[in-house]
Design a protein around this motif. Sequence first.
Motif, mmCIF file in Angstrom:
data_model
loop_
_atom_site.group_PDB
_atom_site.id
_atom_site.type_symbol
_atom_site.label_atom_id
_atom_site.label_comp_id
_atom_site.label_asym_id
_atom_site.label_seq_id
_atom_site.Cartn_x
_atom_site.Cartn_y
_atom_site.Cartn_z
ATOM 1 N N THR A 2 121.411 -80.979 7.170
ATOM 2 C CA THR A 2 120.107 -81.539 7.491
ATOM 3 C C THR A 2 119.714 -81.135 8.913
ATOM 4 N N ARG A 3 118.415 -81.307 9.214
ATOM 5 C CA ARG A 3 117.953 -80.986 10.577
ATOM 6 C C ARG A 3 118.609 -81.905 11.588
ATOM 7 N N MET A 4 118.846 -83.170 11.175
ATOM 8 C CA MET A 4 119.493 -84.138 12.074
ATOM 9 C C MET A 4 120.909 -83.676 12.424
ATOM 10 N N ALA A 5 121.646 -83.191 11.422
ATOM 11 C CA ALA A 5 123.019 -82.724 11.677
ATOM 12 C C ALA A 5 123.014 -81.516 12.600
ATOM 13 N N THR A 6 122.064 -80.605 12.379
ATOM 14 C CA THR A 6 121.970 -79.418 13.233
ATOM 15 C C THR A 6 121.663 -79.823 14.676
ATOM 16 N N ALA A 7 120.720 -80.762 14.835
ATOM 17 C CA ALA A 7 120.369 -81.222 16.190
ATOM 18 C C ALA A 7 121.562 -81.904 16.857
ATOM 19 N N LEU A 8 122.286 -82.703 16.086
ATOM 20 C CA LEU A 8 123.470 -83.398 16.631
ATOM 21 C C LEU A 8 124.528 -82.374 17.073
ATOM 22 N N LYS A 123 117.611 -66.583 -10.885
ATOM 23 C CA LYS A 123 118.201 -67.911 -10.748
ATOM 24 C C LYS A 123 117.184 -68.777 -9.999
ATOM 25 N N GLY A 124 116.956 -69.957 -10.498
ATOM 26 C CA GLY A 124 116.026 -70.870 -9.828
ATOM 27 C C GLY A 124 116.728 -72.158 -9.480
ATOM 28 N N LYS A 125 116.580 -72.580 -8.235
ATOM 29 C CA LYS A 125 117.158 -73.875 -7.858
ATOM 30 C C LYS A 125 116.232 -74.582 -6.878
ATOM 31 N N ALA A 126 116.367 -75.882 -6.858
ATOM 32 C CA ALA A 126 115.535 -76.699 -5.970
ATOM 33 C C ALA A 126 116.425 -77.248 -4.860
ATOM 34 N N ILE A 127 116.125 -76.877 -3.628
ATOM 35 C CA ILE A 127 116.972 -77.266 -2.496
ATOM 36 C C ILE A 127 116.158 -78.016 -1.443
ATOM 37 N N ALA A 128 116.884 -78.700 -0.577
ATOM 38 C CA ALA A 128 116.249 -79.308 0.596
ATOM 39 C C ALA A 128 116.584 -78.399 1.775
ATOM 40 N N ASP A 129 115.660 -77.511 2.105
ATOM 41 C CA ASP A 129 115.904 -76.518 3.160
ATOM 42 C C ASP A 129 115.304 -77.012 4.475
ATOM 43 N N ARG A 130 116.158 -77.395 5.386
ATOM 44 C CA ARG A 130 115.730 -77.887 6.709
ATOM 45 C C ARG A 130 114.633 -78.955 6.582
ATOM 46 N N GLY B 16 108.014 -71.052 1.442
ATOM 47 C CA GLY B 16 109.329 -71.509 1.886
ATOM 48 C C GLY B 16 109.702 -70.841 3.196
ATOM 49 N N ARG B 17 110.645 -71.431 3.892
ATOM 50 C CA ARG B 17 111.039 -70.900 5.206
ATOM 51 C C ARG B 17 111.867 -69.618 5.081
ATOM 52 N N GLN B 18 111.863 -68.862 6.158
ATOM 53 C CA GLN B 18 112.647 -67.626 6.193
ATOM 54 C C GLN B 18 114.135 -67.948 6.046
ATOM 55 N N PRO B 19 114.830 -67.230 5.160
ATOM 56 C CA PRO B 19 116.273 -67.495 5.026
ATOM 57 C C PRO B 19 116.993 -67.226 6.352
#
Lengths: 190, 190
Positions: A2-8, A123-130, B16-19
């Motif tokens: 998550t963005r929070m983990a990256t910031a931490l 391949k199609g997937k649904a992710i939470a990207d940042r 979507g964001r840049q990989p």
Amino acid sequence: MTRMATALDRVVSLIVGVVLVVVGVGALTWHTGLIHGLPQVITAPALVDAVDTPWWRWAVAGAGLVCVAVALRWLVAHRPMGKATPIRLHEAGDVGTITIDPAAVATAAADTLQRHPAVRTVKGKAIADRGTRTIELTVTAAHPDELGAVITAIDDACEHIAHAAGDAPLSVRAIVHIKGGRELTRQRLR
Amino acid sequence: MSSRADPAPGVLPPPGRQPSAVPAAAPAGAFLALVLLGVGVVALRDTAVALQWLHGTPWIDAVIDRIDGMSFAWWVIPAGVTALAVGAVLVISAVRPPRKTALAVKAKSSVWISPWELAGVSTFAANSVPGVFDASTAATRRKLAVSARVADAKTVDAKTAEIDAAVRSAIQFLADPPKITVHIAGDRTS
């Protein structure tokens, strides 16, 4: 992550890094006399006194529990990108709620693209990207010459996704591969 | 009037964001989380010793006792160098932006391709030039370095231009094509 983990990670790494640099410089210059005012002997009277107090054991126990809990939560935050959660659309005055499942949209988009003759696999997937719900389509073109057709097919699939998702906050990203990939770099043509 | 099954042309979902690769701070953060976990376990172990659930002496108390009254010793220098090095690595990883792993494709939607897939496209295009063989490409997001051999050493200049043109044409689907360099490795000796 998550963005929070990256910031931490960034903040704690910076703080600990700066502290270690200062400690390292202090250790290297301790005996050289380059920095005035460094003590010849390190003392920690407050800590030594605290060790003998009755509350010390409980303070150590509490700190240990907090350290373990925070460390485990921090480690869990490093797991790879999570799945995108369903989107619930409900505005004031609506009689019901519409739920959009990003995973289902991703699967449907991949199935549509798979039928295109220039597409080898999808391949199609649904992710939470940042922090953004994102449908990621990984599309493999059958041949380098087919890339143009594949890109057009992806644009068409994205229009279908926009139509299906409406105003829902659902981003789409496609990553193109070519059949054979790196093997093409060694392929010899006649 | 469009039906439900026909998407509105030109309406696209949010891009979507840049990989990008995992941020450099992520491994540092995981390492610090493990260190914190170790500190917590030691604190809980000391508590268990204090409560006589385990035999031994409290390690934290011993460390405090060791620090109090510590003066310069030879091992302070290597310890200082280590602290300085680890601190510098942590600071650099904290401020370093995440590495982008793909190039944008000229499309209406968010489409990306990795440099090594692009290397395959480039090599395929170079090998397609008559009289050129054994082509290979080293690719980054900013540069494509094509190496190849030619059948006739007298045609090196002409083939260099032809390879450049072929690769340039093959990667014109990119929004911001990288710089192309062509190197002819040598003539065919057989």
